[in-house]
Design an enzyme around this catalytic site. Sequence first.
Site, short mmCIF file in Angstrom:
data_model
loop_
_atom_site.label_atom_id
_atom_site.label_comp_id
_atom_site.label_asym_id
_atom_site.label_seq_id
_atom_site.Cartn_x
_atom_site.Cartn_y
_atom_site.Cartn_z
N ASP A 51 0.88 -1.15 0.00
CA ASP A 51 0.00 0.00 0.00
C ASP A 51 0.93 1.22 0.00
O ASP A 51 2.10 1.10 0.38
CB ASP A 51 -0.86 -0.04 1.28
CG ASP A 51 -1.65 1.24 1.44
OD1 ASP A 51 -2.34 1.63 0.48
OD2 ASP A 51 -1.56 1.86 2.52
N ASP A 80 -0.08 5.10 0.73
CA ASP A 80 -0.34 6.13 1.74
C ASP A 80 -0.29 5.51 3.13
O ASP A 80 -1.11 4.65 3.47
CB ASP A 80 -1.72 6.76 1.51
CG ASP A 80 -1.81 7.51 0.18
OD1 ASP A 80 -0.94 8.35 -0.07
OD2 ASP A 80 -2.76 7.26 -0.58
#
Length: 218
Positions: free
Chosen positions: A10, A12
């Site tokens: 991922d 952010d």
Amino acid sequence: MTEIKACLFDMDGVIVDTARFHFKAWHRLADSLGIQFTEEDNEQLKGVSRVDSLEKILSWGNLMLNNTKKIELMDLKNKWYLEYVEEVNPSDMLPGVYEFLKELKAAGIRIGLGSSSKNSILILEKLGIYDLFDTIMDGNKIHMSKPHPEVFERGAAELGIPPEQIVVFEDAISGVDAALSGGFYCIGIGDSSVLSKAHAVVPDMKSMTIAKMVDLLH
Ligand code: BG6
Ligand code: MG
């Protein structure tokens, strides 16, 4: 445990601390609409697409708006977000990430991005790590937002590696749910009480190594 052949990250909140800029921009937008939400509520927005995040905020405020207005609000949130990330540079990468990516590369373990963001390429370029990724699956390509596993499933498909040989690194509840329902290993980055469903949770990526990753999953 089977051999790990790829890692899907991922972005952010795992690679870079942009999660706080998403929160800041949503908070500003919610304020302008007279809707209050806390950092705790914000956990429900992490990993969730722009449109789904707006829908959640509007529902918290019991506000019904037409599509034109919703698009206007999403554009405004993104304009503010892009202003906040303007200065992002390689020094904003979260501690341990760069060293771990380099170790994976040297070991021939494939690297992919699995992000809900439509701004992912911009951010990876600002960080100077775009070229390290073998595949980038993001909000521009997927139809279903996390917790649906599509972003990780399509990342895995592009790499040609099955989920059971891939570790997903996630800071969001929605992302952990997505990884698990896709049949991936998942290491949560953050608070273990929030990410308790992950196979293992560490507070951050500091001193992450291939050996540590494998050890965490045993
Ligand atoms: C996720 C973030 O990575 O991307 C969410 O955790 C964000 O907070 C989502 O809403 C969509 O991002 P963007 O950049 O397309 O608005
Ligand atoms: Mg995240």
